[in-house]
Write a protein that holds these residues in place. Structure first.
Motif, PDB file in Angstrom:
ATOM      1  N   TYR A 150      -0.531 -11.051  21.178  1.00 16.74           N
ATOM      2  CA  TYR A 150      -0.705  -9.422  21.158  1.00 16.74           C
ATOM      3  C   TYR A 150      -0.064  -8.989  19.743  1.00 16.74           C
ATOM      4  N   ALA A 151       1.250  -9.808  19.538  1.00 15.55           N
ATOM      5  CA  ALA A 151       1.895  -9.292  18.407  1.00 15.55           C
ATOM      6  C   ALA A 151       1.048  -9.921  17.073  1.00 15.55           C
ATOM      7  N   ARG A 204      -5.027  -5.664   7.867  1.00 17.17           N
ATOM      8  CA  ARG A 204      -6.284  -5.109   7.541  1.00 17.17           C
ATOM      9  C   ARG A 204      -6.360  -3.534   7.352  1.00 17.17           C
ATOM     10  N   ASN A 205      -4.899  -3.012   7.236  1.00 16.77           N
ATOM     11  CA  ASN A 205      -4.384  -1.606   7.223  1.00 16.77           C
ATOM     12  C   ASN A 205      -4.826  -0.837   8.212  1.00 16.77           C
ATOM     13  N   LYS A 206      -5.021  -1.412   9.405  1.00 15.37           N
ATOM     14  CA  LYS A 206      -5.404  -0.603  10.506  1.00 15.37           C
ATOM     15  C   LYS A 206      -4.120  -0.468  11.606  1.00 15.37           C
ATOM     16  N   PHE A 207      -3.915   0.812  12.025  1.00 16.83           N
ATOM     17  CA  PHE A 207      -2.532   1.115  12.877  1.00 16.83           C
ATOM     18  C   PHE A 207      -3.192   1.808  13.953  1.00 16.83           C
ATOM     19  N   ASN A 208      -2.787   1.433  15.253  1.00 17.39           N
ATOM     20  CA  ASN A 208      -3.006   1.940  16.389  1.00 17.39           C
ATOM     21  C   ASN A 208      -1.646   2.307  17.209  1.00 17.39           C
ATOM     22  N   GLN A 209      -1.233   3.659  17.084  1.00 13.30           N
ATOM     23  CA  GLN A 209       0.145   3.954  17.577  1.00 13.30           C
ATOM     24  C   GLN A 209       0.131   3.633  18.961  1.00 13.30           C
ATOM     25  N   VAL A 210      -0.606   3.750  19.856  1.00 17.57           N
ATOM     26  CA  VAL A 210      -0.695   3.710  21.262  1.00 17.57           C
ATOM     27  C   VAL A 210      -0.463   2.067  21.471  1.00 17.57           C
ATOM     28  N   ALA A 211      -1.163   1.245  20.821  1.00 15.56           N
ATOM     29  CA  ALA A 211      -1.008  -0.078  21.122  1.00 15.56           C
ATOM     30  C   ALA A 211       0.421  -0.717  20.612  1.00 15.56           C
TER      31      ALA A 211
END
Length: 127
Positions: A34-35, A44-51
């Motif tokens: 997961y980490a 890849r410059n993607k960020f999901n705050q909830v994750a």
């Protein structure tokens, strides 16, 4: 940050692969994978705050458990006087395995925290 995240993505995959002979690989392989996934996305410059928040909650709760567990971090410090936990890769003593697991969680939380702060600042600047 791309090199940082690709490095930790690779390292976390290696850490997960090394868990195959662990007594509880079904716990530790998903933790590291997961980490690794979050680092891959960050590269890849993607960020999901909830994750990230989900990871912090799960990893944080488990780290606190590892601190107070009967053979955990506090036991290692107080009863075993912080003896060397890197002496051998065979964890014959339960406090060695528990303490190593605690530090594994600290590494994961630290890497994800660096990404979280970076992306939050980046979003603030772009706003």
């Amino acid at each position: 940050m791309k090199i940082f995240n690709l490095t930790f993505c690779f390292l976390f995959i290696v850490f997960a692969a090394l868990q195959y002979n662990d007594p509880d690989p079904y716990v530790w392989m998903p933790i590291y994978l997961y980490a690794s996934l979050l680092c891959w996305q960050a590269a890849r410059n993607k960020f999901n705050q909830v994750a990230y928040i989900a990871g912090f909650v799960v990893y944080g709760i488990y780290a606190v458990y590892k601190i107070f567990d009967a053979n955990g971090f506090i036991d290692w410090i107080t009863k075993h006087h912080g003896e060397n936990i890197a002496e051998t890769m065979h964890a014959d003593k339960p406090w060695v395995e528990e303490t190593r697991e605690f530090f594994g969680l600290v590494i994961v939380i630290g890497v994800l925290a660096i990404n979280y702060v970076y992306f939050k600042k980046k979003r603030k600047i772009l706003s």
